[in-house]
Scaffold this active site. Structure first.
Site, PDB file in Angstrom:
ATOM      1  N   LYS A 173      27.765 -25.399   7.486  1.00 39.20           N
ATOM      2  CA  LYS A 173      26.767 -24.369   7.795  1.00 39.20           C
ATOM      3  C   LYS A 173      26.993 -23.910   9.236  1.00 39.20           C
ATOM      4  O   LYS A 173      26.727 -24.645  10.177  1.00 39.20           O
ATOM      5  CB  LYS A 173      25.347 -24.913   7.673  1.00 39.20           C
ATOM      6  CG  LYS A 173      24.314 -23.793   7.858  1.00 39.20           C
ATOM      7  CD  LYS A 173      22.946 -24.287   8.241  1.00 39.20           C
ATOM      8  CE  LYS A 173      22.733 -24.442   9.720  1.00 39.20           C
ATOM      9  NZ  LYS A 173      22.781 -23.195  10.485  1.00 39.20           N
ATOM     10  N   GLU A 246      28.291 -34.136  18.835  1.00 32.89           N
ATOM     11  CA  GLU A 246      28.794 -33.586  20.112  1.00 32.89           C
ATOM     12  C   GLU A 246      27.673 -32.726  20.675  1.00 32.89           C
ATOM     13  O   GLU A 246      27.445 -31.621  20.193  1.00 32.89           O
ATOM     14  CB  GLU A 246      30.047 -32.732  19.881  1.00 32.89           C
ATOM     15  CG  GLU A 246      31.215 -33.484  19.289  1.00 32.89           C
ATOM     16  CD  GLU A 246      31.909 -34.395  20.272  1.00 32.89           C
ATOM     17  OE1 GLU A 246      31.518 -34.426  21.459  1.00 32.89           O
ATOM     18  OE2 GLU A 246      32.841 -35.098  19.849  1.00 32.89           O
ATOM     19  N   CYS A 280      30.099 -26.546  26.298  1.00 32.73           N
ATOM     20  CA  CYS A 280      29.412 -27.826  26.469  1.00 32.73           C
ATOM     21  C   CYS A 280      29.960 -28.591  27.664  1.00 32.73           C
ATOM     22  O   CYS A 280      29.203 -29.148  28.445  1.00 32.73           O
ATOM     23  CB  CYS A 280      29.501 -28.643  25.197  1.00 32.73           C
ATOM     24  SG  CYS A 280      31.167 -28.772  24.569  1.00 32.73           S
ATOM     25  N   GLU A 376      20.728 -28.261  31.623  1.00 33.54           N
ATOM     26  CA  GLU A 376      21.937 -27.494  31.332  1.00 33.54           C
ATOM     27  C   GLU A 376      21.585 -26.015  31.144  1.00 33.54           C
ATOM     28  O   GLU A 376      20.850 -25.677  30.227  1.00 33.54           O
ATOM     29  CB  GLU A 376      22.535 -28.041  30.031  1.00 33.54           C
ATOM     30  CG  GLU A 376      23.713 -27.282  29.533  1.00 33.54           C
ATOM     31  CD  GLU A 376      24.138 -27.728  28.140  1.00 33.54           C
ATOM     32  OE1 GLU A 376      23.282 -28.013  27.304  1.00 33.54           O
ATOM     33  OE2 GLU A 376      25.356 -27.752  27.901  1.00 33.54           O
TER      34      GLU A 376
HETATM   35  P1  NAD Z   1      21.194 -25.856  18.286  1.00 31.02           P
HETATM   36  O1  NAD Z   1      21.065 -27.317  18.253  1.00 31.02           O
HETATM   37  O2  NAD Z   1      19.969 -25.047  18.439  1.00 31.02           O
HETATM   38  O3  NAD Z   1      21.857 -25.311  16.935  1.00 31.02           O
HETATM   39  C1  NAD Z   1      23.087 -25.781  16.472  1.00 31.02           C
HETATM   40  C2  NAD Z   1      23.114 -25.743  14.964  1.00 31.02           C
HETATM   41  O4  NAD Z   1      22.123 -26.639  14.446  1.00 31.02           O
HETATM   42  C3  NAD Z   1      22.818 -24.380  14.323  1.00 31.02           C
HETATM   43  O5  NAD Z   1      23.706 -24.219  13.224  1.00 31.02           O
HETATM   44  C4  NAD Z   1      21.382 -24.532  13.844  1.00 31.02           C
HETATM   45  O6  NAD Z   1      21.063 -23.734  12.726  1.00 31.02           O
HETATM   46  C5  NAD Z   1      21.350 -25.997  13.447  1.00 31.02           C
HETATM   47  N1  NAD Z   1      20.018 -26.615  13.439  1.00 31.02           N
HETATM   48  C6  NAD Z   1      18.910 -26.261  14.149  1.00 31.02           C
HETATM   49  N2  NAD Z   1      17.880 -27.102  13.869  1.00 31.02           N
HETATM   50  C7  NAD Z   1      18.355 -28.007  12.963  1.00 31.02           C
HETATM   51  C8  NAD Z   1      17.774 -29.152  12.309  1.00 31.02           C
HETATM   52  N3  NAD Z   1      16.519 -29.531  12.520  1.00 31.02           N
HETATM   53  N4  NAD Z   1      18.575 -29.859  11.489  1.00 31.02           N
HETATM   54  C9  NAD Z   1      19.855 -29.521  11.274  1.00 31.02           C
HETATM   55  N5  NAD Z   1      20.443 -28.443  11.851  1.00 31.02           N
HETATM   56  C10 NAD Z   1      19.711 -27.696  12.694  1.00 31.02           C
HETATM   57  O7  NAD Z   1      22.256 -25.574  19.415  1.00 31.02           O
HETATM   58  P2  NAD Z   1      22.832 -24.158  19.900  1.00 31.02           P
HETATM   59  O8  NAD Z   1      21.739 -23.452  20.626  1.00 31.02           O
HETATM   60  O9  NAD Z   1      23.444 -23.436  18.759  1.00 31.02           O
HETATM   61  O10 NAD Z   1      24.012 -24.602  20.902  1.00 31.02           O
HETATM   62  C11 NAD Z   1      23.817 -24.779  22.282  1.00 31.02           C
HETATM   63  C12 NAD Z   1      23.791 -26.248  22.635  1.00 31.02           C
HETATM   64  O11 NAD Z   1      24.847 -26.954  21.991  1.00 31.02           O
HETATM   65  C13 NAD Z   1      23.986 -26.520  24.099  1.00 31.02           C
HETATM   66  O12 NAD Z   1      23.033 -27.472  24.519  1.00 31.02           O
HETATM   67  C14 NAD Z   1      25.393 -27.093  24.224  1.00 31.02           C
HETATM   68  O13 NAD Z   1      25.616 -27.968  25.283  1.00 31.02           O
HETATM   69  C15 NAD Z   1      25.576 -27.758  22.917  1.00 31.02           C
HETATM   70  N6  NAD Z   1      27.009 -27.781  22.571  1.00 31.02           N
HETATM   71  C16 NAD Z   1      27.681 -28.977  22.646  1.00 31.02           C
HETATM   72  C17 NAD Z   1      29.028 -29.032  22.375  1.00 31.02           C
HETATM   73  C18 NAD Z   1      29.788 -30.341  22.443  1.00 31.02           C
HETATM   74  O14 NAD Z   1      30.920 -30.394  22.035  1.00 31.02           O
HETATM   75  N7  NAD Z   1      29.220 -31.397  22.942  1.00 31.02           N
HETATM   76  C19 NAD Z   1      29.689 -27.869  21.991  1.00 31.02           C
HETATM   77  C20 NAD Z   1      28.979 -26.683  21.917  1.00 31.02           C
HETATM   78  C21 NAD Z   1      27.636 -26.657  22.195  1.00 31.02           C
END
Ligand code: NAD
Length: 473
Positions: A173, A246, A280, A376
């Site tokens: 997804k 991650e 990230c 962040e």
């Molecule tokens: P997010 O957690 O809001 O969303 C990520 C994904 O999770 C989306 O597909 C979303 O639909 C899904 N999601 C949301 N709520 C959920 C739930 N309750 N259960 C399951 N899935 C759910 O994150 P974002 O805003 O898309 O990304 C930004 C964040 O991600 C930043 O904090 C960044 O640091 C982190 N990030 C980390 C890495 C890494 O490799 N460590 C890489 C990229 C981004």
């Protein structure tokens, strides 16, 4: 507008309900995307489960060949995929330090090939008169993948290629903000796989929750925010799914007084601003020794003043921030920093007009407890902090719940390496930051995640161990 379909059991699936996808540079709707419900989750998981016995029994060499073929097929569609990336994510094709769509596409192909070449050989622990003991790696079953919006294509590949390579089947997804590139890539990938091996469904966080709590999924791989990662870990407990998480990072860098400012400032700038700061493991807190503090501030400000921000379809270095919520968050953290008396060397002002554009912003003389430092920001804004004592800098760098990456910068590599090894993070760099490659494990400690991706260590996380103990005599 193109008609985007999900793929379940090898077939394109539309839904009655859809959701809009915006171009963050114009705020215009560029596509309607299928909105899956729980029934679609059940169908996708059932298809993946049915496909698992045959795919896991497929010869290792054949699975390797298919993953190479996926790399070639995606590469053949590079132009189309990069255009889609710019349209929905905002990143320019080239972009600063090559970290736009071109980098993401190139990384996608490189990671596919590298993953195809990985192997998990049987390990012999003992082979004597008493017994032969072997350690085998077996695929887990169905892998659920949930991706974020910053690198929609590359992260989808990081999640799913090791899953396929090691014999698992997949339900992915993508983020509801950036589903289009992943949907198109899934179509291309499906042409090379038996039906049901690679399924894609689209929707928001509630769909993600239905995936991570599904009892027929054996492992979750997730990249995104720490709060969502915690929820996924909680719901994964329903059937003890394996998890690789991650999550967020708030990476610190320590710049020692013997650093060559002119030589290193461009590298520091590039790694702080990569993907418009929406990375990230980007450098997010810069601690500079007082002897070279002002020189470093001015060098970074000069670079920031020379770059361009605009619609990624044009010739610009940086595009917009990907979505309104993230844009608002960056604005809020910047305003708080201003109110605290921090010195803005560049940027900090948003101009009117459509698009979530935030200028590249360098902030000096800022306190550790300002949210721009302690949280962040995930945008093109870098706080620079001063230190006089190295031990104090190390303490401040480690004073975070995050632990993804960190770095030390110095002309004395030995001193820098010793200090870097004391950073509390998954990867510590010396004179660079956020440099990743397909054969070096990458992951976070503390609240930045669980497990690693890439290389043999990453591949092992898609398997369980079976110990085979053959008695002799
Ligand atoms: P997010 O957690 O809001 O969303 C990520 C994904 O999770 C989306 O597909 C979303 O639909 C899904 N999601 C949301 N709520 C959920 C739930 N309750 N259960 C399951 N899935 C759910 O994150 P974002 O805003 O898309 O990304 C930004 C964040 O991600 C930043 O904090 C960044 O640091 C982190 N990030 C980390 C890495 C890494 O490799 N460590 C890489 C990229 C981004």
């Amino acid at each position: 507008m193109t008609d985007y379909k999900m793929i379940i059991d090898g077939k394109g699936v539309s839904t009655d309900e859809t959701f809009p996808v915006l171009n963050p540079a114009t705020e215009e709707v560029v596509a309607q995307c299928p909105k899956a419900n729980e029934e679609h989750v059940n169908l996708a998981v059932a298809a993946a489960r049915r496909a698992f016995p045959a795919w896991s029994a497929t010869a290792d060499s054949e699975r390797s060949r298919v993953v190479h073929a996926i790399a070639d097929a995606l590469e053949a569609h590079s132009e189309e995929l990069v255009k889609l990336l710019t349209l929905e994510q905002g990143k320019p094709a080239g972009g600063f330090a090559g970290l736009g769509g071109g980098f993401e596409m190139g990384g996608t192909v490189a990671w596919c090939h590298a993953t195809a070449d990985l192997e998990l050989p049987v390990e012999v622990i003992q082979d004597n008169d008493e017994a032969r003991i072997e350690v085998h790696r077996k695929p887990l079953g169905v892998v659920g993948s949930i991706t974020p919006w910053n690198f929609p294509l590359l992260i989808a590949i990081w999640h799913t290629m090791p899953a396929l390579r090691s014999g698992n089947t997949v339900v992915i997804k993508p983020s509801e903000f950036t589903p289009l590139t992943t949907l198109r890539a899934a179509e291309i990938i499906n042409e090379l796989l038996p039906p049901g091996v690679f399924n894609i469904i689209t929707g928001d966080g509630s769909l993600g929750a239905a995936i991570s709590s599904h009892p027929d999924i054996n492992k979750m791989v997730f990249t995104g925010s720490t709060p969502t990662g915690k929820k996924i870990m909680q719901s994964a407990a329903v059937n003890l799914k394996r998890v690789t998480l991650e999550l967020g990072g708030n990476d610190a860098a320590i710049v020692l007084p013997d650093t060559d400012v002119e030589a290193m400032a461009p590298k520091i700038f590039a790694t702080a601003m990569m993907n418009n700061g929406q990375t990230c493991a980007a450098l997010k807190r810069l601690y500079v020794h007082e002897d070279i503090y002002e020189d470093m501030c001015q060098a970074l400000a000069a670079i920031a003043s020379s770059v361009t921000t605009g619609d990624g379809s044009g010739d610009v270095d940086f595009g917009p921030i990907q979505n309104k919520a993230q844009f608002d968050r960056v604005c809020e953290l910047a305003e708080e920093a201003k109110a605290s008396g921090a010195r803005f060397l560049t940027g900090g002002e948003v101009s009117d007009g459509p698009g979530y554009f935030y200028p590249v912003t360098i902030v000096a003389d800022i306190a550790d407890d300002t949210r721009l430092v302690s949280e962040e920001p995930f945008g093109p804004i870098l706080p620079i902090l001063k230190f006089s004592d190295v031990e104090d800098a190390l303490r401040r760098a480690n004073d975070s719940n995050n632990g993804l990456g960190g770095s030390v910068w110095s002309s004395d590599v030995q001193v820098a390496t010793e200090l870097a090894s004391r950073l509390e993070c998954g990867t510590a760099w010396v004179n660079s930051h956020a440099m990743i490659q397909p054969d070096a494990p990458f992951g976070g400690v503390k609240e930045s995640g669980i497990g690693v991706e890439f290389g043999r260590y990453g591949l092992e996380e898609y398997t369980s161990i079976q110990t085979l103990n053959i008695a002799r005599g």
